[in-house]
Design a protein around this motif. Sequence first.
Motif, PDB file in Angstrom:
ATOM      1  N   GLN A   8       0.827  -1.203   0.000  1.00 14.35           N
ATOM      2  CA  GLN A   8       0.000   0.000   0.000  1.00 14.35           C
ATOM      3  C   GLN A   8       0.861   1.253   0.000  1.00 14.35           C
ATOM      4  O   GLN A   8       0.532   2.246  -0.658  1.00 14.35           O
ATOM      5  CB  GLN A   8      -0.908  -0.011   1.231  1.00 14.35           C
ATOM      6  CG  GLN A   8      -1.907   1.146   1.269  1.00 14.35           C
ATOM      7  CD  GLN A   8      -2.843   1.053   2.456  1.00 14.35           C
ATOM      8  OE1 GLN A   8      -2.745   0.139   3.264  1.00 14.35           O
ATOM      9  NE2 GLN A   8      -3.767   1.990   2.553  1.00 14.35           N
ATOM     10  N   GLN A   9       1.997   1.202   0.740  1.00 12.21           N
ATOM     11  CA  GLN A   9       2.908   2.346   0.760  1.00 12.21           C
ATOM     12  C   GLN A   9       3.484   2.605  -0.630  1.00 12.21           C
ATOM     13  O   GLN A   9       3.588   3.752  -1.073  1.00 12.21           O
ATOM     14  CB  GLN A   9       4.036   2.104   1.760  1.00 12.21           C
ATOM     15  CG  GLN A   9       5.011   3.266   1.876  1.00 12.21           C
ATOM     16  CD  GLN A   9       6.120   3.000   2.876  1.00 12.21           C
ATOM     17  OE1 GLN A   9       6.189   1.910   3.423  1.00 12.21           O
ATOM     18  NE2 GLN A   9       6.957   3.965   3.109  1.00 12.21           N
ATOM     19  N   ASP A  42       2.062   1.799  -3.460  1.00 15.24           N
ATOM     20  CA  ASP A  42       0.980   2.358  -4.270  1.00 15.24           C
ATOM     21  C   ASP A  42       0.778   3.839  -3.968  1.00 15.24           C
ATOM     22  O   ASP A  42       0.546   4.648  -4.877  1.00 15.24           O
ATOM     23  CB  ASP A  42      -0.319   1.589  -3.994  1.00 15.24           C
ATOM     24  CG  ASP A  42      -0.260   0.157  -4.508  1.00 15.24           C
ATOM     25  OD1 ASP A  42       0.586  -0.120  -5.369  1.00 15.24           O
ATOM     26  OD2 ASP A  42      -1.047  -0.678  -4.025  1.00 15.24           O
ATOM     27  N   ASN A  43       0.889   4.204  -2.658  1.00 17.85           N
ATOM     28  CA  ASN A  43       0.745   5.614  -2.280  1.00 17.85           C
ATOM     29  C   ASN A  43       1.866   6.461  -2.872  1.00 17.85           C
ATOM     30  O   ASN A  43       1.643   7.596  -3.303  1.00 17.85           O
ATOM     31  CB  ASN A  43       0.732   5.749  -0.761  1.00 17.85           C
ATOM     32  CG  ASN A  43      -0.532   5.180  -0.138  1.00 17.85           C
ATOM     33  OD1 ASN A  43      -1.553   5.049  -0.807  1.00 17.85           O
ATOM     34  ND2 ASN A  43      -0.472   4.829   1.132  1.00 17.85           N
ATOM     35  N   GLU A  44       3.101   5.912  -2.872  1.00 17.31           N
ATOM     36  CA  GLU A  44       4.226   6.657  -3.450  1.00 17.31           C
ATOM     37  C   GLU A  44       4.012   6.884  -4.939  1.00 17.31           C
ATOM     38  O   GLU A  44       4.294   7.967  -5.467  1.00 17.31           O
ATOM     39  CB  GLU A  44       5.527   5.894  -3.195  1.00 17.31           C
ATOM     40  CG  GLU A  44       5.957   5.872  -1.728  1.00 17.31           C
ATOM     41  CD  GLU A  44       7.196   5.026  -1.513  1.00 17.31           C
ATOM     42  OE1 GLU A  44       7.625   4.354  -2.474  1.00 17.31           O
ATOM     43  OE2 GLU A  44       7.725   5.042  -0.380  1.00 17.31           O
TER      44      GLU A  44
END
Length: 306
Positions: free
Chosen positions: A58-59, A61-63
């Motif tokens: 998820q991190q 994807d957020n980046e």
Amino acid sequence: MTLSLTGCANLTNQAVTEVKADIKRSEQQLGSQMTQGQQQQQQQQANTQAQLDRLLAQQKDNEVLIGSLLSQQQSLNQMVKAMSRPATSQQSPVKFSDPGLTTPDGKLILGESEWVYVAEAHGTFQSRVDTGAATSSISATDIQVFERDGHRWVKFKMPLDEGGTLDMEAPFVRYVRIRQSSSDHYDRRPSVRLSIQLGSLKEQAEFNLKDRSQMDFSLLLGRELIKDVAVVDVAREFVQPKPEADGATEVTAKSRKTEAPQPTPATKVSDPVSAAAPVVKAPAKSEAQPAEPKPESKPASAASQS
């Protein structure tokens, strides 16, 4: 008597056997519990690792999303900046497509020195193009910040040769901190917004105010003004035609006072921002030999801004 002893012995053996059986059952139960505990611990570790993997994914994807948003923001900023630039007057003979004045992608070609018209001064100035300086600068003394119609303005005097000055007023933008190239000392200067013309480019540009009377050039053009719109060829000078306005003051760099004037095609300045700007004639030049010019000092990039 013998029968009694034998019975007691049998009872004792039976008790020992039962105790051993109880101990064995306890060991089996304990082993089973330990096995279950280890299985539960392994399951918890597996669940924790799975959650950690999901968080890392998820991190990432957020980046990726943040990178995409930043790219979109930069594109929007460039679109807003392009839309906010005043359109070049159709009456001007200089076009962005003129050969020798622009690059194939439409950017202006600038030399290390160029003519710049400043509407608030109603003057045309030989200016230094300095990509080592972040912000542009204009010579100013007697600087006073005041309020007009709920907004801050700045009035100042622009020094000319032989003691002459131009009285100027311009909208206040902000205070900037400039670090000197020769020391770690910072100058806190007010900056203003001026209407300029450089070749075919008309721009509302930000200039910080500094007394440049001891320098060769009254104006210095920094990279914040010319980035994305021009490229600099330091081997050339005065590539762009000199803007021409009726009655405008003309200020030449000190190091060029004794040089013969070079013929340069002119760009007619049309639709100045301030039609009521005072027309000030440049003072007559003295026939005496001018003093040895001092080298132009290059202000460093703005280290921080307030």
